[in-house]
Design a protein around this motif. Structure first.
Motif, short mmCIF file in Angstrom:
data_model
loop_
_atom_site.label_atom_id
_atom_site.label_comp_id
_atom_site.label_asym_id
_atom_site.label_seq_id
_atom_site.Cartn_x
_atom_site.Cartn_y
_atom_site.Cartn_z
N LEU A 75 -0.71 -5.75 -1.67
CA LEU A 75 -0.44 -6.08 -0.37
C LEU A 75 1.04 -5.91 0.07
CD1 LEU A 75 -3.07 -9.04 -0.01
CD2 LEU A 75 -3.24 -6.58 0.86
N ALA A 76 1.76 -6.54 -0.66
CA ALA A 76 3.16 -6.35 -0.13
C ALA A 76 3.70 -5.10 -0.31
CB ALA A 76 3.89 -7.31 -1.30
N MET A 77 3.73 -4.26 -1.17
CA MET A 77 3.73 -2.83 -1.52
C MET A 77 3.24 -2.10 -0.20
SD MET A 77 4.02 -2.12 -5.60
CE MET A 77 4.78 -0.79 -5.34
N LEU A 78 2.03 -2.46 -0.05
CA LEU A 78 1.44 -1.67 1.07
C LEU A 78 2.17 -1.72 2.55
CD1 LEU A 78 -0.90 0.32 1.58
CD2 LEU A 78 -2.20 -1.50 1.87
N GLY A 79 2.48 -2.96 2.66
CA GLY A 79 3.16 -3.50 3.85
C GLY A 79 4.78 -2.83 4.00
N TRP A 80 5.41 -2.72 2.63
CA TRP A 80 6.57 -1.92 2.67
C TRP A 80 6.24 -0.45 2.86
CZ3 TRP A 80 8.44 1.91 -0.59
CH2 TRP A 80 9.74 2.02 -0.50
N GLY A 81 5.71 0.03 2.10
CA GLY A 81 5.15 1.63 2.24
C GLY A 81 4.85 1.95 3.57
N TRP A 82 4.15 1.14 4.36
CA TRP A 82 3.91 1.75 5.71
C TRP A 82 5.06 1.34 6.66
CZ3 TRP A 82 0.95 5.12 8.05
CH2 TRP A 82 -0.36 5.40 7.32
N TYR A 83 5.71 0.51 6.42
CA TYR A 83 7.03 0.26 7.10
C TYR A 83 8.18 1.37 6.91
CZ TYR A 83 11.44 -1.71 9.04
OH TYR A 83 12.72 -2.04 9.61
#
Length: 208
Positions: free
Chosen positions: A64-72
């Motif tokens: 979840l944390a990485m997906l938020g960063w990835g989309w940012y």
């Protein structure tokens, strides 16, 4: 380099969602002592095989944390907002708390750690669904990703509404209603992770 990193994040998140689904799905069949229609997923964090379910929770929290960063990183600078990424990180933290704070069960009196578990679980659901809505809305502001915005937004709205239906419809089977909502959320996360993994370089190339 940015595209490679984003693709790796998407690949990891997709793998994590798949592992979570497989582990928790298998637990429904292997734990014959639990009625999967009646009991929520939290009950599988106690008893035989609980360590594997906890590990799947932690893996999903990291995703979840990485997906938020990835989309940012994947969005154009003008379309970026920190709020969705922050909410995904908060959801990940809350999911870890959910995994390690033992839930209350029907057979025992309520406890403090059960209260913490409940608050953390609801925080996870709320943060994830709101983050989904906000992130899907940002896709409309990036020409490279706009064609995916309609599906992402509609799917996110369904999950958000489903959260409140599940919370307010107290007579519904608690296990079944919660797990259906989880399946919907996991599907959205998997699709968005797949977009990063398979489409990030294509979208960047199309903008050049």
């Amino acid at each position: 380099m940015k595209t490679v990193a984003v693709r790796r994040v998407g690949g990891f998140a997709l793998m994590a969602v798949a592992v979570f689904a497989l582990v928790c799905g298998a637990a429904q069949w292997l734990r014959g002592d639990l009625d999967w229609v009646r009991v929520p997923l939290s009950f599988y964090l106690i008893g035989p095989g609980a360590v594997w379910v906890r590990a799947a929770y932690v893996l999903l929290a990291l995703a979840l944390a990485m997906l938020g960063w990835g989309w940012y990183r994947a969005l154009a600078p003008a379309a970026r907002r920190a709020t969705p990424a922050a909410l995904f990180v908060l959801a990940g933290v809350a999911l870890c708390v959910t995994a390690f704070a033992t839930t209350n069960t029907y057979a025992h009196p309520a406890t403090l750690h059960g209260l913490v578990h409940g608050i953390a679980a609801q925080t996870t659901f709320l943060c994830v669904t709101v983050a989904m809505l906000l992130l899907a809305g940002r896709l409309f502001h990036d020409a490279r990703w706009r064609r995916h915005a309609g599906v992402a937004s509609t799917w996110a709205v369904v999950c958000f509404v489903g959260l409140w239906v599940q919370a307010l419809w107290r007579s519904a089977p608690r296990g079944l209603s919660q797990k259906l909502l989880i399946v919907l959320i996991l599907g959205w996360l998997a699709w968005m992770a797949w977009l990063l993994w398979r489409k990030a370089d294509e979208e960047v190339a199309s903008a050049d």
